[in-house]
Design a protein around this motif. Structure first.
Motif, mmCIF file in Angstrom:
data_model
loop_
_atom_site.group_PDB
_atom_site.id
_atom_site.type_symbol
_atom_site.label_atom_id
_atom_site.label_comp_id
_atom_site.label_asym_id
_atom_site.label_seq_id
_atom_site.Cartn_x
_atom_site.Cartn_y
_atom_site.Cartn_z
ATOM 1 N N MET A 97 -26.514 16.281 -79.178
ATOM 2 C CA MET A 97 -27.510 15.210 -79.345
ATOM 3 C C MET A 97 -27.202 14.396 -80.601
ATOM 4 O O MET A 97 -27.340 13.171 -80.608
ATOM 5 C CB MET A 97 -28.930 15.783 -79.415
ATOM 6 C CG MET A 97 -29.227 16.643 -80.615
ATOM 7 S SD MET A 97 -30.902 17.335 -80.620
ATOM 8 C CE MET A 97 -31.830 15.952 -81.312
ATOM 9 N N SER A 238 -27.889 11.303 -71.237
ATOM 10 C CA SER A 238 -27.908 11.021 -72.681
ATOM 11 C C SER A 238 -27.094 9.796 -73.062
ATOM 12 O O SER A 238 -27.346 9.181 -74.100
ATOM 13 C CB SER A 238 -27.396 12.239 -73.459
ATOM 14 O OG SER A 238 -26.091 12.576 -73.052
ATOM 15 N N CYS A 270 -31.359 11.506 -76.974
ATOM 16 C CA CYS A 270 -30.244 12.312 -76.476
ATOM 17 C C CYS A 270 -30.617 13.790 -76.431
ATOM 18 O O CYS A 270 -30.245 14.508 -75.496
ATOM 19 C CB CYS A 270 -29.010 12.124 -77.363
ATOM 20 S SG CYS A 270 -28.198 10.527 -77.156
ATOM 21 N N CYS A 273 -32.811 14.384 -73.383
ATOM 22 C CA CYS A 273 -32.000 14.325 -72.161
ATOM 23 C C CYS A 273 -31.117 15.558 -72.017
ATOM 24 O O CYS A 273 -31.041 16.163 -70.936
ATOM 25 C CB CYS A 273 -31.131 13.072 -72.159
ATOM 26 S SG CYS A 273 -32.051 11.514 -71.995
ATOM 27 N N LEU A 274 -30.436 15.939 -73.111
ATOM 28 C CA LEU A 274 -29.494 17.051 -73.046
ATOM 29 C C LEU A 274 -30.177 18.394 -72.837
ATOM 30 O O LEU A 274 -29.595 19.307 -72.234
ATOM 31 C CB LEU A 274 -28.645 17.086 -74.321
ATOM 32 C CG LEU A 274 -27.576 16.007 -74.415
ATOM 33 C CD1 LEU A 274 -27.039 15.905 -75.838
ATOM 34 C CD2 LEU A 274 -26.436 16.308 -73.450
#
Length: 320
Positions: A97, A238, A270, A273-274
């Motif tokens: 991230m 991401s 990020c 999302c990750l």
């Protein structure tokens, strides 16, 4: 009361279903495992070792599984050695991230592109080295070659596209880092596993895990392809969703009024999302992949069909 023994060397959840695989990888990649103390890691190691040796471990099933998951998060599955912190699967989300957020934030200048693509591939090299196989270790030459080619591929892609998209809409430029990451994965993963698909192949098994005593290069090619697709899939949310949001904020003038918010916001996005994309994409394909005997090399087909009660479908570990 004695607890019924469970097989802690197999995942806790049914790996024939996507949900089962996703639950397994959510546990494996859980960043909270990074905060386990040295005493907790030692407790997990001792508990798992005793249980595998057949000793009585008077713990509830959930606690035993907790020990196994903590152990898996920190110790190498083949050697049993404690892995370096940033190379562990539980470090994937916080490390990626930060790196991905910075790649998305600092993509306009050549020095920034070179620096963050280099950092990304250096991190990938650390992860690959840390998680190398104990039975067929990655050589220094193989690791170095993969590192140089992946870094070069990412830089050529990123810098080349940056020069092409200068006259295009800003959103196109924001998506260049994703293209570079995807290109690097297409080089890095096949290079790291070149020995498998060019020389030794992947060991084949029956559905119950019994070894067939043969290895297939075609199975290795399929395994590498599936891992590459999974890795690129992890990068999509991401590397694509934050640029879409940032492009919208830029149009509304938010970034002009608060320019300092760009990098922290993209790192945060990020991370969100990750957290979900990493386990979700690891689970896209079963770890124990199936392949029809008809699709194997002719000599491998002949060996399998010469066996007593030959299977029509065989299995192999595709890797991660």
């Amino acid at each position: 009361m004695a607890m019924t023994r469970i097989n802690i060397d197999e995942p806790r959840w049914d790996q024939s279903t996507y949900i089962g695989r996703a639950r397994h990888f959510f546990t494996t990649t859980n960043p909270a495992n990074l905060f386990c103390s040295a005493s907790e890691l030692e407790w997990a190691r001792t508990t798992v070792t005793k249980y595998r040796n057949g000793e009585v471990v008077d713990l509830p099933e959930d606690v035993l599984w907790r020990a196994k998951h903590v152990y898996d998060s920190a110790f190498h599955p083949d050697t049993g050695e404690k892995m370096m912190l940033i190379g562990r699967m539980s470090a994937q989300v916080p490390m990626n991230m930060t790196i991905t957020g910075c790649m998305l934030s600092f993509y306009k200048t050549t020095p920034a592109v070179v620096f963050w693509q280099w950092i990304n591939q250096s991190f990938n090299a650390v992860v690959n080295y840390t998680n190398r196989s104990g039975d067929s270790p990655i050589t220094v030459k193989q690791l170095g070659t993969s590192y140089v080619l992946a870094t070069g591929g990412a830089l050529i892609t990123a810098l080349g596209l940056n020069s092409l998209v200068k006259s295009m809409p800003p959103l196109v430029g924001r998506l260049v880092p994703f293209t570079a990451v995807a290109a690097a994965n297409c080089v890095n993963i096949p290079m790291m596993r070149m020995k498998e698909w060019r020389e030794v192949g992947l060991a084949l098994q029956t559905s119950d895990g019994s070894s067939l005593g043969v290895a297939s290069k075609k199975a290795a090619v399929e395994g590498v392809a599936m891992v590459t697709v999974s890795r690129i899939g992890m990068a999509v949310p991401s590397c694509v969703l934050p640029p879409l949001l940032m492009n919208s904020l830029e149009k509304k003038g938010v970034l002009r009024r608060m320019p300092w918010i760009g990098a922290p916001l993209q790192v945060l996005l990020c991370g969100i999302c990750l957290t979900f994309a990493t386990p979700a994409c690891c689970a896209l394909f079963p770890q124990k992949a199936a392949i029809s005997v008809d699709r194997l090399e002719p000599e491998i087909q002949a060996k399998i069909r010469a066996m007593e009660n030959p299977p029509t479908v065989v299995y192999y570990n595709k890797g991660l």
